[in-house]
Every structure is written in C-alpha cells, then in structure tokens.
Write a protein that holds these residues in place. Structure first.
Motif: not given
Ligand SMILES: Cc1cc2nc3c(=O)[nH]c(=O)nc-3n(C[C@H](O)[C@H](O)[C@H](O)COP(=O)(O)OP(=O)(O)OC[C@H]3O[C@@H](n4cnc5c(N)ncnc54)[C@H](O)[C@@H]3O)c2cc1C
Ligand code: SF4
Length: 510
Positions: A264, A267, A271-272, A307, A311, A366-367, A370-371, A392, A399-400, A411
């Motif tokens: 992964h 990033l 990015l956020n 992604q 997404w 990672h995704h 979490r999921l 979360y 986390a924003i 999701m």
C-alpha cells in the motif's frame, strides 16, 4: 488588509492564492483545541497535522508571504476559530475575509455563519484539489436509483483521459482488473520497508501533553514516519512508484500478521491534507508504469487509479449529496456499544488483535483490515454506527469526516441502507482466512462453528443474517446467502445464534 484563512487540511502549495506576493494579504493558520477536541484523535494524527501546518507556514514565509501562525500555546490563541478570526480582523483592520471551501460540513457551517455575522466583504475560493465539484456526483446520478461507483469511475476515466486507448475505450481492453487483486501474501514477493523519515517530534508531543489534549494510541516521538511536507510527500509517491506499484493490485486485499503496509502507498494523509494533488499522484503512477511496462502489469496501475479517481471522488460526492442527514443514519437500527478491546487490542481473536493493535500503534490499517476485520466485526455484532464512526474518525491518520463517514457508516456499516454499497460487507471467518495469515495463530479455529473454540465470526455471521432478515430479503445480491440461511437446519441455526448472542453480550471475553 485581506485576511486569508488556511485550514489544517488545506495545505495545497499549488493554489492560485500563492502565485503572487501581496503584503496587503495576511495568511492565518492555527492549532486549536476546537480541532484537537471535537473527537478524540490518535496522537500521531494531531502531530501529523500540526507538523504539516508548521511546515506549510514556514514555506509561505520563505516565499515572502505574510503569515500569522498560532501554535496551540500561542498567547493570543483563543482555541476557537471564530474567536481567533474576530480578534485578527479587529487587530489588523481587515477589510476583507477570504477562505477556501472546507471539506467538512461542520467547518463549512461554522465559517458560513461567521461570514454572515461580519460587516466586511467575504469571498470563498475552491481548494483546487478535487477532480469533481461538491455537486458533480449528484448531477451524474440524477434520476438514478443506485449510485454505482463503477459507472462514475468510467466517466472519470473518460473525463480526465486516464488509462484510455481511445476517448471511449479503456486501455488494456477492460475497465476494471479487480478480479486480479485477490492474492494472499505468504512471504513472497519481498515487501520493501516503508519509506522512513526518522523525524523527532518530541516538541509537539510535549505541547500536547502539557496542554492536556486527550489522545488515543501511541507514538515514538523520535521516529515519526508520516510525510508532513510537500518534499516528503513527493518522496513517498516516488517510493511507491519505484518499489511498491509492481505488486500493489495483486496484494491489495491481503493481510499478514507481520506486515502492516504490504504494497500500500501510505499516501492518504498527504492526499487528504492536500500536500499532494490526486491528479499528480495518478499521473506519476502512470508515467512510471509507461516506462516499466515489461515489469508492471496494467492491473496494478488500474487498481490504484480506481481508488483515487473513483472511490475517493465518489465518497466526497456522496458526502455532499447526503450531509447532514448522513451523519445520523442507522438503517439497520444497530444499538450495541463498541467493545472495550477497540481501545486496547486485547482480544483473543487474532485478526482483530492485529488490525486494532496496528491502528493504535501506527494510526494506520489498510482498506481490507478496516472493512473486513474491524468493520465486519462491528457490523456483525450490531454496534451503534455513532460509536463506530467516532472510533474510525479518531484513530486513523487520514480520517477526515468526508471520507471517513462515507466509508465507515456507508461502505462498512451499511447504515445508509445501500447508498454506497449494494450489500453489506460481512463475512464469516473463511474470508479472513482466505486473505490473511491471522487464523493460523489464532486461539480460535476458523473451521469450527459452535464449539467453545470456534471462530466467533462464524456464529456472528449467520446470526446477523437471521436477525436482519427483513432488511435483506429483497436484496438480489444477498439472495444466495439468504437461501442458504433458509435451508439451514433449525437446530444448527439456533446453536449458532446462541453462541453469537453470548459473544455479543460479552465481547471482551473473546
Ligand atoms: C471503514 C473504513 C474507513 C475508512 N476511513 C478512511 C478515512 O478516514 N480516510 C481515508 O482517506 N480513507 C479511509 N478509508 C479508505 C482506505 O482504507 C484508506 O484510504 C487507505 O487504507 C489509506 O491507505 P493508503 O494510503 O496506503 O491507501 P492505498 O491502498 O495505497 O490506496 C491509495 C489511495 O486511494 C485512496 N482510497 C483507497 N480506498 C479509498 C476509499 N474507500 N475511499 C476513499 N479513498 C480511497 C486513498 O486516498 C489512498 O491513499 C476507509 C476505509 C474503510 C473501509
Ligand atoms: S479464526 Fe476467526 S477470530 Fe481467529 S483470526 Fe481467523 S477469522 Fe479471526
């Protein structure tokens, strides 16, 4: 004097604001209790934001801009955005207030109300970060019953001419290589160590301690490893292209007891916080791939592009389409409290232990962790979405609310009744076993169903389907599982349900 506000997640070096230097413009950034306290955050998350903001302010000064920066302990800091702004406007004889569109509903409202109360001119700018406006997604899906991400993603590929062989045909002949992205990782190929920076952030950690900010998780103050400047963010991006992209898609869903990041990118924070622009990330990945097509298959690249181009933009569109109502959705009427072990990682369930411990230690999972581990368990145990969301929103470095709530409440928890996901992401232990090495060393046996040492996910799964039957009876995508449930021997189902209820009532014993 013009006062320009820069929020902590608006660190976009390439914004038009900074193209010209004007001593009549004052930029303002502030570390505030308003932001450290609206939810209990991971200590690494606050440190990452404060350090990035400080670096950004220093960069602005270097460029010759006028900047006022309030550290958390600054003598003039009122710890509240509105009060700080009012004070600055008064003290600097400000005649115009400018800001960039906030990404959070909470801040958007606060600043709108603030502007309405002012008797000076105000102006709002776009952040020049996202590839869609707040309303593009609702326009795209206007009149549609379902908001299928895949269609939006194809539209974005065409609109931005990303991985297209003609204006209408996808490169590689298909739009989506998701089927290739399901390998389990068992020791090879070698995973390069994550890009390291070894930063000492003791001063910010002390500041937080002295100020009494209540945080979660841990930090090694002498070895802080998240990118917190544009230079570092670009280095993480290059590192991803050169070392990790080659296997990104293949092992995107894999989980391993000894590997936290696998392939992964790490990033999401860059990015956020807007240190990186999504299109620059996508372009860098594609340029690298074009130069290495003999080594890197398009499936790795497409999986990554989906992604960010798909997404990430989709979730933002859903957020602005459905807020504020989205924040209180609880379609399945789940009411149970979040187990204590979400805050300690003390559980005999190895998958949850690892995924939660990693979240508390590194502010990262990672995704799929979490999921399909943490979120899966919360949903199967019918946990109240408010509590899941708070966890979360606090725990992860990235986390924003706009991207957290749509992923968590939507999701992961199906609390939006199917706006984001057409069926709930739930599974028994077999999926976790298929994608990870967790079950091998677990106290519980993944193949067992109702015995004392049976994997809790198994009983919880069937109990969930049975208890929530009414919600899924007419869901085509759930038909196969509901048929299996209907055909199950009644005594067997009852035994599974009995075990599930004991687990739900005593989560911290498992
Ligand atoms: C329950 C749950 C909660 C999540 N909360 C957040 C969150 O608060 N903030 C956040 O940025 N992501 C969130 N995600 C999405 C995803 O898990 C993270 O973006 C990803 O794990 C970040 O790690 P990475 O940068 O190594 O990602 P990679 O796996 O390397 O992916 C590359 C980038 O794609 C983007 N991306 C991937 N998946 C998603 C997604 N589902 N939604 C939006 N962007 C995506 C991210 O920007 C990420 O950096 C959540 C997912 C789930 C299931
Ligand atoms: S056996 Fe069950 S609880 Fe244990 S790691 Fe596997 S899925 Fe998790």
């Amino acid at each position: 004097m013009i006062l320009r506000l820069i929020l902590g997640d608006q660190l976009n070096h390439r914004h038009s604001w900074y193209k010209e230097k004007d001593q009549n413009v004052l930029y303002f950034l502030a570390e505030m209790r308003q932001e450290t306290d609206y939810v209990r955050h991971h200590i690494q998350k606050i440190v990452a934001f404060f350090l990035s903001m400080r670096n950004f302010a220093a960069w602005l000064c270097d460029q010759g801009h006028r900047v006022t920066y309030y550290s958390l302990d600054h003598k003039d800091n009122k710890q509240d955005l509105t009060l700080n702004l009012l004070q600055l406007i008064r003290d600097n004889k400000v005649t115009k207030f400018e800001y960039q569109l906030p990404d959070e509903y909470r801040l958007d409202n606060q600043i709108k109300e603030f502007c309405a109360s002012l008797n000076i001119e105000t102006k709002v700018y776009d952040t020049a970060h996202f590839l869609t406006t707040r309303t593009d997604l609702s326009t795209f899906f206007e009149g549609k019953k379902q908001y299928t991400m895949e269609y939006f993603y194809r539209y974005m590929r065409k609109r931005y001419n990303v991985l297209m062989s003609t204006p209408t045909d996808p490169e590689g002949g298909i739009w989506n290589f998701d089927k290739n992205n399901r390998k389990k990782w068992t020791g090879t190929p070698i995973i390069p160590l994550e890009k390291r920076f070894l930063k000492d952030v003791s001063d910010i950690v002390h500041l937080l301690e002295e100020s009494g900010v209540n945080t979660i998780g841990t930090i090694v103050a002498e070895d802080f490893n998240w990118p917190t400047s544009r230079e570092e963010s670009l280095k993480v991006l290059t590192y991803f292209c050169e070392k990790l992209l080659v296997h990104f898609g293949d092992y995107q869903d894999a989980m391993h007891t000894k590997e936290k990041y696998l392939f992964h990118s790490r990033l999401s924070f860059a990015l956020n916080s807007k240190l990186l622009h999504p299109l620059e990330v996508i372009k860098a990945v594609i340029v690298h791939w074009r130069g290495h097509q003999d080594e890197i298959h398009i499936a790795q690249v497409e999986g990554f592009v989906r992604q960010i181009l798909g997404w990430r933009e989709y979730m933002r569109g859903i957020y602005w389409m459905h807020m504020p109502g989205y924040g209180v959705k609880n379609y399945l009427n789940n009411q149970n409290p979040l187990p204590d072990f979400y805050w300690t990682a003390k559980t005999k369930m190895n998958c949850l232990h690892h995924a939660i411990k990693q979240s508390l230690d590194d502010a990262y999972a990672h995704h799929i962790q979490r999921l399909m581990v943490i979120g899966n368990y919360a949903l199967l145990t019918q946990t109240a979405p408010d509590e899941v969301d708070q966890w979360y929103l606090g725990v992860y470095i990235d986390a924003i609310e706009w991207v957290e709530i749509t992923n968590t409440r939507g999701m992961s928890q199906f609390a939006d009744g199917g706006i984001v996901a057409t069926k709930p992401y739930v599974s028994s232990g077999s999926y976790i076993n298929k994608m990870s090495t967790y079950c091998k060393d677990c106290h519980y046996k993944v193949a067992k169903k109702i015995e004392e040492d049976a994997c809790p996910f198994n009983a919880l799964y069937w109990n969930f389907l049975d208890e929530k039957r009414a919600y899924f009876e007419h869901n085509q995508r759930m038909r196969m599982m509901m048929n299996l449930l209907d055909k199950m021997d009644k005594e067997k189902l009852q035994a599974l349900k009995d075990r599930a209820i004991t687990i739900i009532e005593n989560p911290n014993d498992y």
